[in-house]
Design a protein around this motif. Sequence first.
Motif, PDB file in Angstrom:
ATOM      1  N   SER A  45      50.952  64.105 119.569  1.00  0.00           N
ATOM      2  CA  SER A  45      51.436  63.402 120.762  1.00  0.00           C
ATOM      3  C   SER A  45      52.689  62.591 120.438  1.00  0.00           C
ATOM      4  O   SER A  45      53.634  62.546 121.245  1.00  0.00           O
ATOM      5  CB  SER A  45      50.349  62.497 121.342  1.00  0.00           C
ATOM      6  OG  SER A  45      49.984  61.492 120.411  1.00  0.00           O
ATOM      7  N   LEU A  46      52.726  61.943 119.252  1.00  0.00           N
ATOM      8  CA  LEU A  46      53.921  61.188 118.849  1.00  0.00           C
ATOM      9  C   LEU A  46      55.078  62.125 118.530  1.00  0.00           C
ATOM     10  O   LEU A  46      56.231  61.820 118.838  1.00  0.00           O
ATOM     11  CB  LEU A  46      53.621  60.288 117.650  1.00  0.00           C
ATOM     12  CG  LEU A  46      52.797  59.036 117.945  1.00  0.00           C
ATOM     13  CD1 LEU A  46      52.522  58.269 116.659  1.00  0.00           C
ATOM     14  CD2 LEU A  46      53.487  58.152 118.962  1.00  0.00           C
ATOM     15  N   GLN A  47      54.785  63.256 117.910  1.00  0.00           N
ATOM     16  CA  GLN A  47      55.837  64.239 117.649  1.00  0.00           C
ATOM     17  C   GLN A  47      56.528  64.639 118.950  1.00  0.00           C
ATOM     18  O   GLN A  47      57.758  64.635 119.045  1.00  0.00           O
ATOM     19  CB  GLN A  47      55.267  65.485 116.970  1.00  0.00           C
ATOM     20  CG  GLN A  47      54.817  65.280 115.557  1.00  0.00           C
ATOM     21  CD  GLN A  47      54.259  66.557 114.940  1.00  0.00           C
ATOM     22  OE1 GLN A  47      54.334  67.641 115.519  1.00  0.00           O
ATOM     23  NE2 GLN A  47      53.686  66.428 113.754  1.00  0.00           N
ATOM     24  N   LEU A  80      59.429  53.358 123.070  1.00  0.00           N
ATOM     25  CA  LEU A  80      58.310  54.164 122.583  1.00  0.00           C
ATOM     26  C   LEU A  80      57.434  53.354 121.622  1.00  0.00           C
ATOM     27  O   LEU A  80      56.203  53.426 121.674  1.00  0.00           O
ATOM     28  CB  LEU A  80      58.826  55.439 121.907  1.00  0.00           C
ATOM     29  CG  LEU A  80      57.765  56.379 121.339  1.00  0.00           C
ATOM     30  CD1 LEU A  80      56.780  56.816 122.416  1.00  0.00           C
ATOM     31  CD2 LEU A  80      58.428  57.582 120.678  1.00  0.00           C
ATOM     32  N   LEU A  81      58.058  52.573 120.754  1.00  0.00           N
ATOM     33  CA  LEU A  81      57.300  51.728 119.827  1.00  0.00           C
ATOM     34  C   LEU A  81      56.478  50.677 120.580  1.00  0.00           C
ATOM     35  O   LEU A  81      55.372  50.332 120.159  1.00  0.00           O
ATOM     36  CB  LEU A  81      58.243  51.057 118.829  1.00  0.00           C
ATOM     37  CG  LEU A  81      58.756  51.978 117.728  1.00  0.00           C
ATOM     38  CD1 LEU A  81      60.024  51.420 117.113  1.00  0.00           C
ATOM     39  CD2 LEU A  81      57.688  52.191 116.671  1.00  0.00           C
ATOM     40  N   GLN A  82      57.001  50.188 121.675  1.00  0.00           N
ATOM     41  CA  GLN A  82      56.260  49.229 122.513  1.00  0.00           C
ATOM     42  C   GLN A  82      55.037  49.913 123.130  1.00  0.00           C
ATOM     43  O   GLN A  82      53.947  49.341 123.160  1.00  0.00           O
ATOM     44  CB  GLN A  82      57.183  48.678 123.602  1.00  0.00           C
ATOM     45  CG  GLN A  82      56.561  47.626 124.482  1.00  0.00           C
ATOM     46  CD  GLN A  82      56.465  46.278 123.774  1.00  0.00           C
ATOM     47  OE1 GLN A  82      57.154  46.019 122.813  1.00  0.00           O
ATOM     48  NE2 GLN A  82      55.581  45.437 124.275  1.00  0.00           N
ATOM     49  N   ALA A  83      55.234  51.138 123.595  1.00  0.00           N
ATOM     50  CA  ALA A  83      54.149  51.882 124.242  1.00  0.00           C
ATOM     51  C   ALA A  83      53.158  52.463 123.237  1.00  0.00           C
ATOM     52  O   ALA A  83      51.977  52.624 123.543  1.00  0.00           O
ATOM     53  CB  ALA A  83      54.738  53.007 125.099  1.00  0.00           C
ATOM     54  N   GLN A  85      51.214  52.284 117.167  1.00  0.00           N
ATOM     55  CA  GLN A  85      50.823  52.954 115.914  1.00  0.00           C
ATOM     56  C   GLN A  85      52.011  53.652 115.259  1.00  0.00           C
ATOM     57  O   GLN A  85      51.983  53.936 114.063  1.00  0.00           O
ATOM     58  CB  GLN A  85      49.656  53.928 116.131  1.00  0.00           C
ATOM     59  CG  GLN A  85      50.028  55.228 116.819  1.00  0.00           C
ATOM     60  CD  GLN A  85      49.946  55.167 118.330  1.00  0.00           C
ATOM     61  OE1 GLN A  85      49.996  54.101 118.935  1.00  0.00           O
ATOM     62  NE2 GLN A  85      49.847  56.317 118.962  1.00  0.00           N
ATOM     63  N   LEU A  86      53.082  53.882 116.017  1.00  0.00           N
ATOM     64  CA  LEU A  86      54.280  54.490 115.436  1.00  0.00           C
ATOM     65  C   LEU A  86      54.902  53.574 114.380  1.00  0.00           C
ATOM     66  O   LEU A  86      55.528  54.056 113.435  1.00  0.00           O
ATOM     67  CB  LEU A  86      55.293  54.835 116.535  1.00  0.00           C
ATOM     68  CG  LEU A  86      56.567  55.549 116.114  1.00  0.00           C
ATOM     69  CD1 LEU A  86      56.291  56.807 115.303  1.00  0.00           C
ATOM     70  CD2 LEU A  86      57.413  55.880 117.340  1.00  0.00           C
ATOM     71  N   TRP A  87      54.716  52.254 114.509  1.00  0.00           N
ATOM     72  CA  TRP A  87      55.212  51.329 113.477  1.00  0.00           C
ATOM     73  C   TRP A  87      54.609  51.666 112.121  1.00  0.00           C
ATOM     74  O   TRP A  87      55.294  51.613 111.100  1.00  0.00           O
ATOM     75  CB  TRP A  87      54.909  49.877 113.838  1.00  0.00           C
ATOM     76  CG  TRP A  87      55.814  49.294 114.865  1.00  0.00           C
ATOM     77  CD1 TRP A  87      55.469  48.917 116.128  1.00  0.00           C
ATOM     78  CD2 TRP A  87      57.214  49.012 114.727  1.00  0.00           C
ATOM     79  NE1 TRP A  87      56.574  48.424 116.786  1.00  0.00           N
ATOM     80  CE2 TRP A  87      57.657  48.469 115.951  1.00  0.00           C
ATOM     81  CE3 TRP A  87      58.132  49.180 113.703  1.00  0.00           C
ATOM     82  CZ2 TRP A  87      58.967  48.071 116.167  1.00  0.00           C
ATOM     83  CZ3 TRP A  87      59.443  48.790 113.916  1.00  0.00           C
ATOM     84  CH2 TRP A  87      59.851  48.248 115.131  1.00  0.00           C
ATOM     85  N   SER A  91      56.626  52.777 108.786  1.00  0.00           N
ATOM     86  CA  SER A  91      56.476  52.085 107.498  1.00  0.00           C
ATOM     87  C   SER A  91      56.238  53.089 106.373  1.00  0.00           C
ATOM     88  O   SER A  91      56.655  52.852 105.237  1.00  0.00           O
ATOM     89  CB  SER A  91      55.356  51.039 107.555  1.00  0.00           C
ATOM     90  OG  SER A  91      54.081  51.647 107.542  1.00  0.00           O
ATOM     91  N   GLN A  92      55.599  54.208 106.664  1.00  0.00           N
ATOM     92  CA  GLN A  92      55.398  55.247 105.654  1.00  0.00           C
ATOM     93  C   GLN A  92      56.732  55.865 105.234  1.00  0.00           C
ATOM     94  O   GLN A  92      56.970  56.102 104.051  1.00  0.00           O
ATOM     95  CB  GLN A  92      54.454  56.337 106.191  1.00  0.00           C
ATOM     96  CG  GLN A  92      53.058  55.848 106.478  1.00  0.00           C
ATOM     97  CD  GLN A  92      52.360  55.367 105.226  1.00  0.00           C
ATOM     98  OE1 GLN A  92      52.201  56.113 104.273  1.00  0.00           O
ATOM     99  NE2 GLN A  92      51.955  54.115 105.220  1.00  0.00           N
ATOM    100  N   LEU A  93      57.600  56.094 106.202  1.00  0.00           N
ATOM    101  CA  LEU A  93      58.931  56.632 105.909  1.00  0.00           C
ATOM    102  C   LEU A  93      59.733  55.646 105.067  1.00  0.00           C
ATOM    103  O   LEU A  93      60.342  56.014 104.051  1.00  0.00           O
ATOM    104  CB  LEU A  93      59.655  56.931 107.224  1.00  0.00           C
ATOM    105  CG  LEU A  93      61.056  57.520 107.145  1.00  0.00           C
ATOM    106  CD1 LEU A  93      61.051  58.871 106.453  1.00  0.00           C
ATOM    107  CD2 LEU A  93      61.641  57.651 108.551  1.00  0.00           C
ATOM    108  N   LEU A  94      59.705  54.394 105.452  1.00  0.00           N
ATOM    109  CA  LEU A  94      60.428  53.340 104.744  1.00  0.00           C
ATOM    110  C   LEU A  94      59.888  53.153 103.323  1.00  0.00           C
ATOM    111  O   LEU A  94      60.656  53.022 102.362  1.00  0.00           O
ATOM    112  CB  LEU A  94      60.319  52.045 105.544  1.00  0.00           C
ATOM    113  CG  LEU A  94      61.187  50.872 105.149  1.00  0.00           C
ATOM    114  CD1 LEU A  94      62.650  51.232 105.193  1.00  0.00           C
ATOM    115  CD2 LEU A  94      60.896  49.709 106.073  1.00  0.00           C
ATOM    116  N   THR A  95      58.578  53.174 103.180  1.00  0.00           N
ATOM    117  CA  THR A  95      57.954  52.968 101.872  1.00  0.00           C
ATOM    118  C   THR A  95      58.288  54.099 100.902  1.00  0.00           C
ATOM    119  O   THR A  95      58.500  53.856  99.712  1.00  0.00           O
ATOM    120  CB  THR A  95      56.430  52.817 102.030  1.00  0.00           C
ATOM    121  OG1 THR A  95      56.178  51.723 102.912  1.00  0.00           O
ATOM    122  CG2 THR A  95      55.752  52.554 100.711  1.00  0.00           C
TER     123      THR A  95
END
Length: 172
Positions: free
Chosen positions: A23-25, A118-121, A124-126, A130-134
């Motif tokens: 769904s996020l994709q 989208l991040l507001q809605a 969980q995308l945050w 964070s996985q990408l950033l890490t």
Amino acid sequence: MNLDAYTSKLLAIDPWFSKLPSSLQHKLLAIGVLRQVPPGQSVVHRGQPNTGLYCLLDGVMLAMNEIEPGNEGVMAHFSPPAWFGEIGLVDGGAYTHTMRTESPCKVMYLPRPALMALLQAEPQLWYHLSQLLTAKLRIAFFVLDEMIKTSPEQRVARRLLIQAAGLGLRQA
């Protein structure tokens, strides 16, 4: 956004994007804009306010760092799939590097306003961002560590291994 077969397959094997819930994709693809960028063009500039997240889908891009005016250095070569712009997206800061095309490139651009909505809605995308950033933070620590502990020959060999593994973001 309608993706060609190559781009769809690329994102299906991307270690970050492929692990997102479907769904996020779909929601990310819905806000995505495809851009064709000729060689030698900067997509973002170091110090520029963050305007969104990018994914390199085709071509080769260079992460450039200008320590002082006229003194640029290549920090990394990016090949598809490669995401960039997540640091400023998360902390609200500017882009950390100039991203310049070395060849004709196709990028997917996720504009900041649409992405923030989208991040507001979908908070969980945050977590997924964070996985990408890490993953990139781990690479940065690895590079810093190797600068202290290894010979120039070992550093070159390790950088080639990092590049072959897609900056550590895809499986060998």
